[in-house]
Motif scaffolding. Sequence first.
Motif, mmCIF file in Angstrom:
data_model
loop_
_atom_site.group_PDB
_atom_site.id
_atom_site.type_symbol
_atom_site.label_atom_id
_atom_site.label_comp_id
_atom_site.label_asym_id
_atom_site.label_seq_id
_atom_site.Cartn_x
_atom_site.Cartn_y
_atom_site.Cartn_z
ATOM 1 N N GLN A 288 -4.675 -1.571 -7.552
ATOM 2 C CA GLN A 288 -4.412 -0.493 -6.813
ATOM 3 C C GLN A 288 -5.486 0.474 -6.926
ATOM 4 O OE1 GLN A 288 -0.468 0.155 -8.085
ATOM 5 N NE2 GLN A 288 0.437 -0.346 -6.207
ATOM 6 N N ASP A 289 -6.264 0.862 -5.997
ATOM 7 C CA ASP A 289 -7.436 1.678 -5.968
ATOM 8 C C ASP A 289 -7.250 3.025 -5.415
ATOM 9 O OD1 ASP A 289 -7.535 1.103 -3.557
ATOM 10 O OD2 ASP A 289 -9.561 0.109 -3.366
ATOM 11 N N SER A 290 -6.112 3.414 -4.812
ATOM 12 C CA SER A 290 -5.868 4.605 -4.219
ATOM 13 C C SER A 290 -4.619 5.212 -4.479
ATOM 14 C CB SER A 290 -5.922 4.354 -2.536
ATOM 15 O OG SER A 290 -7.266 3.863 -2.383
ATOM 16 N N CYS A 291 -4.576 6.585 -4.222
ATOM 17 C CA CYS A 291 -3.101 7.365 -4.206
ATOM 18 C C CYS A 291 -2.959 7.423 -2.678
ATOM 19 C CB CYS A 291 -3.484 8.695 -4.881
ATOM 20 S SG CYS A 291 -3.701 8.520 -6.589
ATOM 21 N N ILE A 292 -1.708 7.072 -2.217
ATOM 22 C CA ILE A 292 -1.475 6.970 -0.854
ATOM 23 C C ILE A 292 -0.504 8.266 -0.602
ATOM 24 C CG2 ILE A 292 -2.091 4.685 -0.492
ATOM 25 C CD1 ILE A 292 1.416 4.323 -0.344
ATOM 26 N N ILE B 100 3.319 10.067 6.137
ATOM 27 C CA ILE B 100 4.093 10.861 6.545
ATOM 28 C C ILE B 100 5.017 10.320 7.729
ATOM 29 C CG2 ILE B 100 3.986 13.017 7.716
ATOM 30 C CD1 ILE B 100 1.572 13.798 6.344
ATOM 31 N N LYS B 101 6.193 10.514 7.838
ATOM 32 C CA LYS B 101 6.761 9.844 8.925
ATOM 33 C C LYS B 101 7.634 11.224 9.380
ATOM 34 C CE LYS B 101 7.770 5.261 7.121
ATOM 35 N NZ LYS B 101 8.711 4.522 6.597
ATOM 36 N N GLN B 102 7.376 11.435 10.692
ATOM 37 C CA GLN B 102 8.169 12.655 11.157
ATOM 38 C C GLN B 102 8.692 12.831 12.463
ATOM 39 O OE1 GLN B 102 5.494 16.144 11.061
ATOM 40 N NE2 GLN B 102 7.038 17.617 11.247
ATOM 41 N N PHE B 103 9.880 13.117 12.834
ATOM 42 C CA PHE B 103 10.794 12.761 14.032
ATOM 43 C C PHE B 103 10.778 14.408 14.530
ATOM 44 C CE2 PHE B 103 14.946 11.693 16.237
ATOM 45 C CZ PHE B 103 14.037 11.352 17.439
ATOM 46 N N PHE B 104 10.149 14.691 15.695
ATOM 47 C CA PHE B 104 10.085 16.057 16.073
ATOM 48 C C PHE B 104 11.503 16.472 16.721
ATOM 49 C CE2 PHE B 104 5.674 14.653 15.562
ATOM 50 C CZ PHE B 104 5.158 15.660 14.691
ATOM 51 N N ALA B 105 12.199 15.557 17.154
ATOM 52 C CA ALA B 105 13.466 15.935 17.614
ATOM 53 C C ALA B 105 14.443 16.611 16.962
ATOM 54 C CB ALA B 105 14.255 15.039 18.566
ATOM 55 N N LEU B 106 14.419 15.966 15.579
ATOM 56 C CA LEU B 106 15.075 16.474 14.409
ATOM 57 C C LEU B 106 14.319 17.348 13.724
ATOM 58 C CD1 LEU B 106 17.147 13.558 13.640
ATOM 59 C CD2 LEU B 106 18.065 15.479 14.704
ATOM 60 N N SER B 107 15.004 18.035 12.654
ATOM 61 C CA SER B 107 14.066 18.356 11.492
ATOM 62 C C SER B 107 14.136 17.302 10.445
ATOM 63 C CB SER B 107 14.752 19.763 10.942
ATOM 64 O OG SER B 107 14.083 20.228 9.713
ATOM 65 N N ALA B 108 13.458 16.401 10.768
ATOM 66 C CA ALA B 108 13.449 14.989 9.932
ATOM 67 C C ALA B 108 12.206 14.714 9.301
ATOM 68 C CB ALA B 108 14.345 14.036 10.627
ATOM 69 N N VAL B 109 11.584 14.692 8.106
ATOM 70 C CA VAL B 109 10.451 14.461 7.505
ATOM 71 C C VAL B 109 10.697 13.630 6.530
ATOM 72 C CG1 VAL B 109 8.334 15.500 6.974
ATOM 73 C CG2 VAL B 109 9.606 16.603 8.597
ATOM 74 N N THR B 110 9.762 12.614 6.150
ATOM 75 C CA THR B 110 9.677 11.918 4.755
ATOM 76 C C THR B 110 8.262 11.852 4.603
ATOM 77 O OG1 THR B 110 11.601 10.436 5.059
ATOM 78 C CG2 THR B 110 9.888 9.457 3.774
ATOM 79 N N VAL B 111 7.855 12.521 3.304
ATOM 80 C CA VAL B 111 6.512 12.200 2.863
ATOM 81 C C VAL B 111 6.756 11.129 1.430
ATOM 82 C CG1 VAL B 111 4.689 13.269 1.864
ATOM 83 C CG2 VAL B 111 6.137 14.542 3.582
ATOM 84 N N LYS B 112 6.095 10.448 1.634
ATOM 85 C CA LYS B 112 6.166 9.340 0.508
ATOM 86 C C LYS B 112 4.793 9.280 -0.187
ATOM 87 C CE LYS B 112 7.005 4.397 -0.378
ATOM 88 N NZ LYS B 112 7.295 2.994 0.180
ATOM 89 N N GLN B 113 4.827 9.527 -1.489
ATOM 90 C CA GLN B 113 3.449 9.333 -2.382
ATOM 91 C C GLN B 113 3.551 8.431 -3.520
ATOM 92 O OE1 GLN B 113 1.397 13.091 -3.137
ATOM 93 N NE2 GLN B 113 3.408 14.074 -2.409
ATOM 94 N N GLY B 114 2.397 7.734 -3.717
ATOM 95 C CA GLY B 114 2.437 6.887 -4.814
ATOM 96 C C GLY B 114 0.996 6.107 -5.129
ATOM 97 N N CYS B 115 0.915 4.960 -5.727
ATOM 98 C CA CYS B 115 -0.141 4.043 -5.831
ATOM 99 C C CYS B 115 -0.143 3.277 -4.586
ATOM 100 C CB CYS B 115 0.044 3.282 -7.121
ATOM 101 S SG CYS B 115 -0.156 4.398 -8.733
ATOM 102 N N GLY B 116 -1.487 2.753 -4.233
ATOM 103 C CA GLY B 116 -1.626 1.949 -3.212
ATOM 104 C C GLY B 116 -2.947 1.401 -2.979
ATOM 105 N N THR B 117 -3.294 0.661 -2.125
ATOM 106 C CA THR B 117 -4.759 0.406 -1.898
ATOM 107 C C THR B 117 -5.366 0.929 -0.661
ATOM 108 O OG1 THR B 117 -4.319 -1.515 -0.479
ATOM 109 C CG2 THR B 117 -3.965 -1.834 -2.869
ATOM 110 N N SER B 118 -6.628 1.080 -0.650
ATOM 111 C CA SER B 118 -7.578 1.560 0.260
ATOM 112 C C SER B 118 -7.276 0.623 1.755
ATOM 113 C CB SER B 118 -9.152 1.634 0.096
ATOM 114 O OG SER B 118 -9.500 0.484 -0.370
ATOM 115 N N ASN B 119 -7.155 -0.784 1.529
ATOM 116 C CA ASN B 119 -6.890 -1.673 2.631
ATOM 117 C C ASN B 119 -5.490 -1.161 3.380
ATOM 118 O OD1 ASN B 119 -7.664 -3.861 4.073
ATOM 119 N ND2 ASN B 119 -5.952 -4.901 3.107
ATOM 120 N N GLN B 120 -4.476 -0.750 2.578
ATOM 121 C CA GLN B 120 -3.528 -0.314 3.464
ATOM 122 C C GLN B 120 -3.707 0.818 4.245
ATOM 123 O OE1 GLN B 120 -0.998 0.208 -0.761
ATOM 124 N NE2 GLN B 120 0.522 0.130 0.944
ATOM 125 N N CYS B 121 -4.600 1.570 3.865
ATOM 126 C CA CYS B 121 -4.739 2.950 4.911
ATOM 127 C C CYS B 121 -5.553 2.372 6.023
ATOM 128 C CB CYS B 121 -5.742 4.020 4.058
ATOM 129 S SG CYS B 121 -4.660 5.152 3.133
#
Length: 332
Positions: free
Chosen positions: A63-67, A70-91
């Motif tokens: 894992q060579d990146s911090c990821i 963001i997922k945001q649904f604008f009709a609701l006040s609904a947001v999820t921000v996920k952080q953790g280890c990942g890879t540059s290929n994922q991005c």
Amino acid sequence: MEDQDFLLGYACWKSMKAIMKAKVSAATLIFCLGMANSLTCWKCLSREGNCMETNTEVCSLSQDSCILEIKQFFALSAVTVKQGCGTSNQCRRYLEGHAGLLYRGMYCCSSNLCRPLNFNVSRDGSRNGVKCQSCIGSTAECGQDVPSQPCYGSMDRCVQISQRFLPGEELEPIIKGCGNSSFKDAVVAYQIGKDFAYIDQKVCRQSNCNNRNVTDISSRQPNGLRCYTCRGSEDGECARDRLQLLNCTGAMDQCVHVIKKSKGLPVTIQKGCATKTMCDSNQGIYFNLMRQDYYAKCCKTPLCNRAESPSAPVMLTMGTALASWLALIAWK
């Protein structure tokens, strides 16, 4: 985590010290060197986009990146921000973009405890005293233990949307957040061939009342209606001479066409059974979630959905009605 790091570091120090005197395995040496070069990232799932100081993880050597996702649904006040280890290929391979009012994006950086993006949640109005769970994602991520967040302004009720889609369609099975009075309880169910899918929207007024178990709506007994069914692209899979018959069940008392606007012309890409709510234009959930290039047309008599796609003028009058199940499919 700190105790584990200390113990691992101490073990490595002892091993490195032993190297000066004797024989330590190459694997131990490689492990210790790898640990010294490991990336450390913030790790949390939150609405605000910020992790507590203690919420970190040491990444694996692959894992060579911090990821930051963001997922945001604008009709609701609904947001999820996920952080953790990942890879540059994922991005690089992440399919960022909008479908209806849902947005998804992923960002990466490659230094210790870096944040690739400063994310701030916007709010309208002041706190109204209601708190709701806020999450977008899998059943594992958005279960009953999701932290609650305060609601603001007219967003004074809690909403939970549970969804199951046709095989092969990418999905976000749970959406939770604060909603306003336009949100009502709503259920849509549909069947294309052997595949059954649904969307269930629940609305409640008490704080944290959207902590329900994931809804599982099963198909019921045959109701006597038969419809034509097909699932395809624009290559003729839904041509009249290739249609199959389908026995509708439960509340699915409508035959449905799923129609895509292709180069300005309507093309039927799916047929099957559905509830009337799939085509009701007064269901706000469908305005918010549908893809703009799809819509649905329903009819109630047996085998009434064999007809070819409607003309373009008719298509425009029905364009506000498509089922939300197509909102979260693969981002193409």
